[in-house]
Design a protein around this motif. Structure first.
Motif, PDB file in Angstrom:
ATOM      1  N   THR A   1       0.800  -1.227   0.000  1.00 29.52           N
ATOM      2  CA  THR A   1       0.000   0.000   0.000  1.00 29.52           C
ATOM      3  C   THR A   1       0.827   1.270   0.000  1.00 29.52           C
ATOM      4  O   THR A   1       0.295   2.349  -0.243  1.00 29.52           O
ATOM      5  N   GLY A   2       2.128   1.175   0.322  1.00 29.59           N
ATOM      6  CA  GLY A   2       2.929   2.386   0.446  1.00 29.59           C
ATOM      7  C   GLY A   2       4.346   2.217  -0.038  1.00 29.59           C
ATOM      8  O   GLY A   2       4.606   2.165  -1.238  1.00 29.59           O
ATOM      9  N   ASP A   3       5.283   2.097   0.888  1.00 30.78           N
ATOM     10  CA  ASP A   3       6.709   2.067   0.566  1.00 30.78           C
ATOM     11  C   ASP A   3       7.103   0.678   0.055  1.00 30.78           C
ATOM     12  O   ASP A   3       7.052  -0.309   0.786  1.00 30.78           O
TER      13      ASP A   3
ATOM     14  N   ALA B   1       1.555  -2.531  -7.852  1.00 27.54           N
ATOM     15  CA  ALA B   1       1.592  -1.589  -6.734  1.00 27.54           C
ATOM     16  C   ALA B   1       1.375  -0.162  -7.223  1.00 27.54           C
ATOM     17  O   ALA B   1       0.634   0.615  -6.597  1.00 27.54           O
ATOM     18  N   ALA B   2       2.013   0.195  -8.343  1.00 29.59           N
ATOM     19  CA  ALA B   2       1.826   1.541  -8.886  1.00 29.59           C
ATOM     20  C   ALA B   2       0.370   1.759  -9.280  1.00 29.59           C
ATOM     21  O   ALA B   2      -0.216   2.819  -9.003  1.00 29.59           O
TER      22      ALA B   2
ATOM     23  N   GLN C   1      -1.833   1.993  -6.022  1.00 24.61           N
ATOM     24  CA  GLN C   1      -1.633   3.238  -5.286  1.00 24.61           C
ATOM     25  C   GLN C   1      -2.248   4.427  -6.018  1.00 24.61           C
ATOM     26  O   GLN C   1      -2.793   5.339  -5.388  1.00 24.61           O
TER      27      GLN C   1
ATOM     28  N   CYS D   1      -0.096  10.389  -3.686  1.00 24.65           N
ATOM     29  CA  CYS D   1       0.399   9.018  -3.701  1.00 24.65           C
ATOM     30  C   CYS D   1       1.512   8.893  -2.658  1.00 24.65           C
ATOM     31  O   CYS D   1       2.134   9.894  -2.291  1.00 24.65           O
ATOM     32  N   PRO D   2       1.806   7.686  -2.169  1.00 18.83           N
ATOM     33  CA  PRO D   2       2.850   7.519  -1.147  1.00 18.83           C
ATOM     34  C   PRO D   2       4.210   8.015  -1.625  1.00 18.83           C
ATOM     35  O   PRO D   2       4.578   7.840  -2.792  1.00 18.83           O
TER      36      PRO D   2
ATOM     37  N   GLY E   1       6.299   5.230  -2.836  1.00 19.04           N
ATOM     38  CA  GLY E   1       5.475   4.326  -3.622  1.00 19.04           C
ATOM     39  C   GLY E   1       6.166   3.804  -4.871  1.00 19.04           C
ATOM     40  O   GLY E   1       7.312   4.139  -5.184  1.00 19.04           O
TER      41      GLY E   1
ATOM     42  N   GLU F   1       5.632   4.403  -7.965  1.00 18.29           N
ATOM     43  CA  GLU F   1       5.841   5.324  -9.077  1.00 18.29           C
ATOM     44  C   GLU F   1       7.303   5.719  -9.229  1.00 18.29           C
ATOM     45  O   GLU F   1       7.766   5.970 -10.333  1.00 18.29           O
TER      46      GLU F   1
END
Length: 605
Positions: free
Chosen positions: A437-439, A477-478, A481, A576-577, A580, A582
């Protein structure tokens, strides 16, 4: 190229761009009755066209990642070979063993060969691309993609020649009843070509030149004698296509969605266009060559247009109609509810599972994925980074001797036999949830380090497997997110200039709630108030997921991120995180890689 920026012309009146008598959509069919034109209208005879037939050998399938190991080319005119070119190329990357086995090109052979920045200009000079020169290859997107990528990497201007793909041309001219397949070796044998392909560049280029000679012979038997006729060559429209041209008579010249329906009113096919009338007309011409769509046209009894104010509204309506009606002749977006997701279950000892449904059950979800294999690859990347259990049976209460081989390998803490407490296991599960969900850096570091180790040990095939697993995880994941970020916004209004007008969209929880086009002279405040007041009320989605299919939310994201778009109203933060996926976009190997987005027009398709 005509004044409208379009290099296509009416096939019946080739001197009249966008001929009003015979408007085309895509490319118009040749006239059914041959007409003798003036000498200046005959075009370039195929006998006077220079074809540069090229073939490449490479270290892998992806331009930008793999390198060129050999270039072979043959210059042909009127069936005669004028000159040949061949050179090995140093790719400055290891030559995989399977490439050596396939082509016979070893690392020792290319170590002393010229690098691509030397070989490429030599090939371009040999080709001498001009107005009467055509680049030819068998499966042209592959070879042209590598050549363009090499030019871009070394600052060499790509001449953008006309391209002819003998594979696609052969599929149109040589029926499956005549050959088992359309591979180069099969076609070379079918046409009796003396030079057979050997997976060496010059030999394969010679074989392709022989196949081209046979295909041109078939073209001439169909009355195609000039390069311009070859560019416009298509199969003739079927009687069913010609007999249903009247279905386009009442279609308006406006943007929107069109629905082909059968006699019972069932939807057969749904599409969208910026000009409904022009697009629908194209289905009844020779420019429509897809067999399944020709079959669909034969079943259609009516076409229902749905006019839309904006292009984004048309795209969203198309997606919704396809998902709702599931027309049998649409291949994409028919079953978004069946897309797989990767789920970190909500239980005492969570595990990763591939599921088809997102529930509001407190679990962590990643996706949706294009297929089950991609979801499993992403799961493997997470398993490499975190020692989560992989068994699906109940593990409470713990049972002595229940641990599997993964525990002995240090890849699982064996909670099934009580070797790991719920609190100890939760540390790993929470880290996996943060990566989903994040890092994502923990997954990137773990998998990248393993890939580097395998590469140092020359275990390139295994390294590629792990690289692809990381790519699948990062891509999902990208996507997740980005979808979550917009899905968490309760209300957003944006505007984008389109000519003299403005397109406005109201987006709520990732779903298009309203859309409109504001004309010059309108009161912008009054227009905005009316649009917001009549917008759909959209409740929040599951967790922070959008209240729409992923395809619709991604469509809105593309629109919102387009140049010139301005945010007028927004509730909450749209972010966005920081850590993340991206930021690792360069590690995501998509099906449409950057080099493929600028592919040349492949003729005869």
């Amino acid at each position: 190229m005509n004044a409208l920026g379009d290099d296509r012309v009416c096939a019946k009146h080739p001197r009249v761009p966008r001929c009003p008598e015979h408007p085309y959509a895509g490319v118009v069919a040749q006239p059914r009755h041959p007409v003798q034109g003036a000498f200046d209208e005959l075009g370039t005879p195929l006998a006077a066209t220079t074809f540069v037939v090229v073939d490449l050998e490479t270290t892998g399938p992806r331009p930008g990642e793999a390198g060129i190991t050999e270039i072979g080319a043959v210059r042909v005119r009127d069936g005669r070979v004028l000159d040949e070119f061949g050179t090995l190329v140093n790719p400055r990357t290891p030559v995989p063993p399977f490439v050596t086995l396939l082509t016979g090109i070893s690392q020792a052979m290319v170590d002393s060969a010229p690098p691509v920045e030397t070989a490429l200009p030599a090939f371009l000079e040999f080709a001498g691309f001009g107005p009467d020169t055509v680049l030819v290859a068998h499966n042209a997107p592959f070879d042209v993609g590598f050549l363009k990528a090499a030019c871009a990497a070394h600052g060499t201007r790509w001449p953008s020649p006309a391209v002819l793909d003998t594979l696609r041309l052969a599929r149109r001219l040589v029926a499956r009843g005549e050959v088992a397949n359309h591979k180069l070796g099969t076609l070379a044998g079918f046409f009796g070509v003396a030079d057979r392909p050997t997976h060496r560049a010059l030999d394969d280029a010679r074989a392709t030149a022989g196949v081209l000679r046979g295909l041109i012979g078939r073209l001439r038997s169909r009355g195609v004698d000039t390069w311009e006729e070859l560019r416009a060559f298509r199969s003739a429209p079927t009687p069913a296509q010609r007999g249903r041209r009247h279905l386009a008579d009442s279609i308006p010249d406006a943007p929107g969605v069109y629905v082909f329906e059968d006699a019972s009113g069932a939807s057969l096919y749904v599409g969208k266009s910026v000009n409904l009338r022009t697009r629908v007309r194209s289905y009844f011409t020779a420019s429509e060559t897809r067999p399944r769509i020709r079959e669909m046209v034969g079943l259609a009894e009516r076409v229902t247009p749905i006019v839309c104010d904006t292009a984004v509204e048309a795209e969203v309506r198309e997606l919704r109609l396809i998902a709702e009606r599931k027309p049998p002749y649409n291949r994409r977006s028919r079953n978004p509810e069946r897309a797989p997701w990767l789920k970190l279950t909500a239980e005492t000892f969570p595990r990763l599972a591939v599921v088809r449904e997102v529930r509001d059950d407190g679990a962590c979800y990643l996706g949706p994925f294009p297929g089950t294999r991609a979801a499993e690859s992403a799961r493997d990347a997470l398993h490499h980074a975190f020692p989560l259990r992989r068994c699906s049976h109940r593990i409470t209460p713990p049972r002595r001797g229940a641990a599997c081989a993964l525990a002995g390998m240090g890849r699982c803490g064996a909670p099934c036999e009580g070797a790991q407490s719920p609190a100890e296991y939760t540390v790993h599960a929470a880290a996996a949830a943060r990566a989903m969900t994040g890092d994502v850096s923990s997954v990137v570091e773990a998998v990248s380090a393993h890939v580097a180790t395998l590469a140092r040990e020359l275990r390139y095939e295994e390294a590629a497997v792990h690289r692809d697993r990381l790519s699948a995880f990062l891509g999902a994941a990208a996507r997740t997110q980005r979808l979550r970020a917009l899905g968490a916004v309760p209300h957003l209004v944006a505007a984008r200039p389109v000519g003299d007008d403005w397109e406005l969209c109201v987006v709520r929880h990732g779903r298009l709630a309203a859309s409109g086009r504001m004309r010059p002279g309108s009161d912008p405040r009054a227009f905005l108030r009316a649009l917001v007041a009549t917008a759909e009320t959209v409740p929040a989605g599951t967790g922070s997921l959008p209240r729409a299919d992923a395809a619709e939310t991604e469509c809105l994201l593309r629109w919102l991120e387009s140049p010139g778009t301005r945010l007028l109203e927004v509730e909450r933060d749209w972010v966005c995180p920081v850590g993340g996926a991206e930021r690792y976009r360069h590690l995501i190997h998509r099906h449409a890689t950057p080099w493929a987005q600028n592919q040349p027009e492949i003729l005869t398709d």
